[in-house]
Design a protein around this motif. Structure first.
Motif, PDB file in Angstrom:
ATOM      1  N   PRO A 172       0.854  -1.088   0.131  1.00 39.43           N
ATOM      2  CA  PRO A 172       0.193   0.051   0.095  1.00 39.43           C
ATOM      3  C   PRO A 172       0.851   1.095   0.004  1.00 39.43           C
ATOM      4  O   PRO A 172       0.803   2.376  -0.796  1.00 39.43           O
ATOM      5  CB  PRO A 172      -0.803   0.159   1.292  1.00 39.43           C
ATOM      6  CG  PRO A 172      -0.775  -1.560   1.600  1.00 39.43           C
ATOM      7  CD  PRO A 172       0.601  -2.020   0.947  1.00 39.43           C
ATOM      8  N   ILE A 173       2.009   1.498   0.751  1.00 46.48           N
ATOM      9  CA  ILE A 173       2.978   2.446   0.842  1.00 46.48           C
ATOM     10  C   ILE A 173       3.637   2.520  -0.599  1.00 46.48           C
ATOM     11  O   ILE A 173       3.762   3.707  -1.013  1.00 46.48           O
ATOM     12  CB  ILE A 173       3.778   2.324   2.076  1.00 46.48           C
ATOM     13  CG1 ILE A 173       3.136   2.456   3.253  1.00 46.48           C
ATOM     14  CG2 ILE A 173       4.805   3.477   1.833  1.00 46.48           C
ATOM     15  CD1 ILE A 173       2.490   3.554   3.679  1.00 46.48           C
ATOM     16  N   GLN A 174       3.938   1.355  -0.867  1.00 48.94           N
ATOM     17  CA  GLN A 174       4.631   1.474  -2.358  1.00 48.94           C
ATOM     18  C   GLN A 174       3.703   1.918  -3.403  1.00 48.94           C
ATOM     19  O   GLN A 174       4.064   3.065  -4.105  1.00 48.94           O
ATOM     20  CB  GLN A 174       5.145  -0.024  -2.548  1.00 48.94           C
ATOM     21  CG  GLN A 174       6.043  -0.030  -3.909  1.00 48.94           C
ATOM     22  CD  GLN A 174       6.498  -1.428  -4.080  1.00 48.94           C
ATOM     23  OE1 GLN A 174       5.739  -2.252  -4.921  1.00 48.94           O
ATOM     24  NE2 GLN A 174       7.728  -1.462  -3.768  1.00 48.94           N
ATOM     25  N   ASN A 175       2.573   1.732  -3.534  1.00 50.67           N
ATOM     26  CA  ASN A 175       1.622   2.106  -4.488  1.00 50.67           C
ATOM     27  C   ASN A 175       1.244   3.658  -4.235  1.00 50.67           C
ATOM     28  O   ASN A 175       1.179   4.342  -5.188  1.00 50.67           O
ATOM     29  CB  ASN A 175       0.301   1.423  -4.530  1.00 50.67           C
ATOM     30  CG  ASN A 175       0.627  -0.289  -4.880  1.00 50.67           C
ATOM     31  OD1 ASN A 175       1.389  -0.341  -5.498  1.00 50.67           O
ATOM     32  ND2 ASN A 175      -0.657  -0.931  -4.552  1.00 50.67           N
ATOM     33  N   GLU A 176       1.263   3.959  -2.972  1.00 46.29           N
ATOM     34  CA  GLU A 176       0.700   5.415  -2.628  1.00 46.29           C
ATOM     35  C   GLU A 176       2.177   6.185  -3.119  1.00 46.29           C
ATOM     36  O   GLU A 176       1.818   7.425  -3.610  1.00 46.29           O
ATOM     37  CB  GLU A 176       0.174   5.597  -1.136  1.00 46.29           C
ATOM     38  CG  GLU A 176      -0.055   6.884  -0.916  1.00 46.29           C
ATOM     39  CD  GLU A 176      -1.412   7.473  -1.717  1.00 46.29           C
ATOM     40  OE1 GLU A 176      -1.723   8.684  -1.460  1.00 46.29           O
ATOM     41  OE2 GLU A 176      -1.990   6.615  -2.309  1.00 46.29           O
ATOM     42  N   SER A 177       3.118   5.935  -2.592  1.00 41.90           N
ATOM     43  CA  SER A 177       4.415   6.664  -3.016  1.00 41.90           C
ATOM     44  C   SER A 177       4.582   6.953  -4.338  1.00 41.90           C
ATOM     45  O   SER A 177       4.990   7.915  -4.977  1.00 41.90           O
ATOM     46  CB  SER A 177       5.481   5.978  -2.310  1.00 41.90           C
ATOM     47  OG  SER A 177       6.050   4.750  -2.841  1.00 41.90           O
ATOM     48  N   GLU A 178       4.274   5.742  -5.266  1.00 43.57           N
ATOM     49  CA  GLU A 178       4.526   5.847  -6.493  1.00 43.57           C
ATOM     50  C   GLU A 178       3.523   6.796  -7.315  1.00 43.57           C
ATOM     51  O   GLU A 178       3.689   7.550  -8.145  1.00 43.57           O
ATOM     52  CB  GLU A 178       4.274   4.523  -7.271  1.00 43.57           C
ATOM     53  CG  GLU A 178       4.507   4.427  -8.999  1.00 43.57           C
ATOM     54  CD  GLU A 178       5.985   4.750  -9.218  1.00 43.57           C
ATOM     55  OE1 GLU A 178       6.060   5.263 -10.268  1.00 43.57           O
ATOM     56  OE2 GLU A 178       6.718   4.650  -8.435  1.00 43.57           O
ATOM     57  N   ARG A 179       2.310   6.879  -6.771  1.00 45.33           N
ATOM     58  CA  ARG A 179       1.198   7.766  -7.280  1.00 45.33           C
ATOM     59  C   ARG A 179       2.008   9.359  -7.088  1.00 45.33           C
ATOM     60  O   ARG A 179       1.522  10.251  -7.792  1.00 45.33           O
ATOM     61  CB  ARG A 179       0.040   7.475  -6.479  1.00 45.33           C
ATOM     62  CG  ARG A 179      -1.325   8.445  -7.160  1.00 45.33           C
ATOM     63  CD  ARG A 179      -2.408   7.965  -6.207  1.00 45.33           C
ATOM     64  NE  ARG A 179      -2.549   8.440  -4.970  1.00 45.33           N
ATOM     65  CZ  ARG A 179      -3.036   9.610  -4.719  1.00 45.33           C
ATOM     66  NH1 ARG A 179      -3.372  10.446  -5.720  1.00 45.33           N
ATOM     67  NH2 ARG A 179      -2.927  10.050  -3.402  1.00 45.33           N
ATOM     68  N   VAL A 180       2.155   9.439  -5.664  1.00 47.04           N
ATOM     69  CA  VAL A 180       2.544  10.723  -5.369  1.00 47.04           C
ATOM     70  C   VAL A 180       3.799  11.317  -6.269  1.00 47.04           C
ATOM     71  O   VAL A 180       3.783  12.288  -6.736  1.00 47.04           O
ATOM     72  CB  VAL A 180       3.097  10.915  -3.778  1.00 47.04           C
ATOM     73  CG1 VAL A 180       3.677  12.295  -3.398  1.00 47.04           C
ATOM     74  CG2 VAL A 180       1.960  10.596  -2.866  1.00 47.04           C
TER      75      VAL A 180
END
Length: 316
Positions: free
Chosen positions: A112-120
């Motif tokens: 979840p953190i990886q996906n969100e950081s990639e989105r940011v």
């Protein structure tokens, strides 16, 4: 900062500083010494291998490391962008290490953190003004050589192309210096060093160096030198005043040239005061504004600009 965060911070501080007194930890974490004592006791009971020596301080048993830390999205993005920057502007060894570090960080992030950081990160782009590829490659090679010399405390020798020629018209000099530190200033790398030729501290643009080598001569880092606190003496003594067309005022502000001392926007134009070591430092920049700038003073610089314009006209 809650109890858990504070106890984690204590471990991180001890890992970073090796030995700290309770008073030092209290100041760093903005709490009382009594609270630090309680936290140390709690950590010891939890199995953290802490050693306390009266009058000396607390230390962690060598080899102890925290388990993997859980990053927030903002922390992960900060680290990944930092790795992007290092990859682009440091020498080749650190560029490779930055790529490796980025891959490791991304690998340990929860999905979840990886996906969100990639989105940011998709909404941010670190675009550093590119140098000429040949200059950029040479600069990176020089940085690696200088970094090695600093760590081994060896002097370096190089040819240096000065911006302003010597009285004899020669712009190139050979320097032997004790390298003290590297600074990234306005997109370019700068070496702070003690120069044998000038017998004083000098600054050298890495992009102006050639034939750089490490010598066998050792040097000692000055006890009074701290790169993080170092501020070069301001020896700009010459004042230059110019009037810019009001339509280019914003562009002049955005240029962020080092020599600007103060400005004033009036109905008849944008007044700018400069402070330089030598007028020649400002000449080409002033000429780049064409008819949108007039030199008000000193008269000697007005004449110098006129002379350069006459030389330019001979080509047309």
């Amino acid at each position: 900062m809650n109890k858990t965060e504070r106890q984690l911070a204590i471990i991180l501080e001890l890992q970073r500083n090796k030995v700290l007194k309770a008073e030092d930890l209290a100041v760093k974490l903005e709490t009382s010494v009594r609270t630090i004592y309680r936290d140390i006791q709690a950590l010891s009971e939890a199995g953290v291998p802490l050693i306390g020596t009266p009058g000396f301080g607390y230390t962690l048993i060598e080899g102890y490391f925290l388990p993997p830390v859980n990053f927030t999205v903002e922390e992960a993005v900060s680290l990944l962008i930092g790795a992007d920057f290092i990859e682009q502007r440091f020498d080749n060894q650190y560029s490779q290490n930055a790529r490796s570090s980025r891959a490791k960080i991304e690998a340990v992030l929860p999905e979840p953190i990886q996906n969100e950081s990639e989105r940011v990160r998709k909404n941010f782009r670190l675009r550093i003004h590119p140098l000429n590829p040949e200059i950029e490659d040479r600069e990176k090679t020089h940085i690696e050589t200088i970094r090695t010399a600093i760590l081994n405390q060896k002097k370096i020798r190089f040819k240096y192309l000065k911006r302003i020629p010597e009285p004899d018209g020669n712009r190139e000099t050979i320097r032997t210096v004790a390298p003290l530190g590297l600074v990234l200033v306005q997109g370019g790398w700068l070496l702070v060093a003690n120069c044998d030729l000038r017998e004083d501290r000098r600054h050298f643009l890495i992009s102006r160096m050639s034939e750089l080598t490490i010598t066998n001569e050792s040097f000692e880092m000055p006890d009074d030198f701290n790169l993080q606190e170092y501020r070069p003496p301001d020896d700009r003594k010459i004042q230059i005043r110019a009037l810019f067309n009001i339509n280019v005022a914003d562009k002049v502000k955005e240029s962020n040239i080092y020599y600007i001392e103060n400005t004033e926007l009036r109905s008849d134009g944008y007044y700018v005061n400069f402070r330089v070591r030598e007028p020649e430092e400002l000449l080409q920049w002033i000429l780049s504004w064409g008819a949108d700038v007039v030199i008000l003073e000193p008269e000697s610089f007005r004449i110098r600009v006129k002379e350069e314009i006459k030389k330019m006209l001979k080509h047309y």
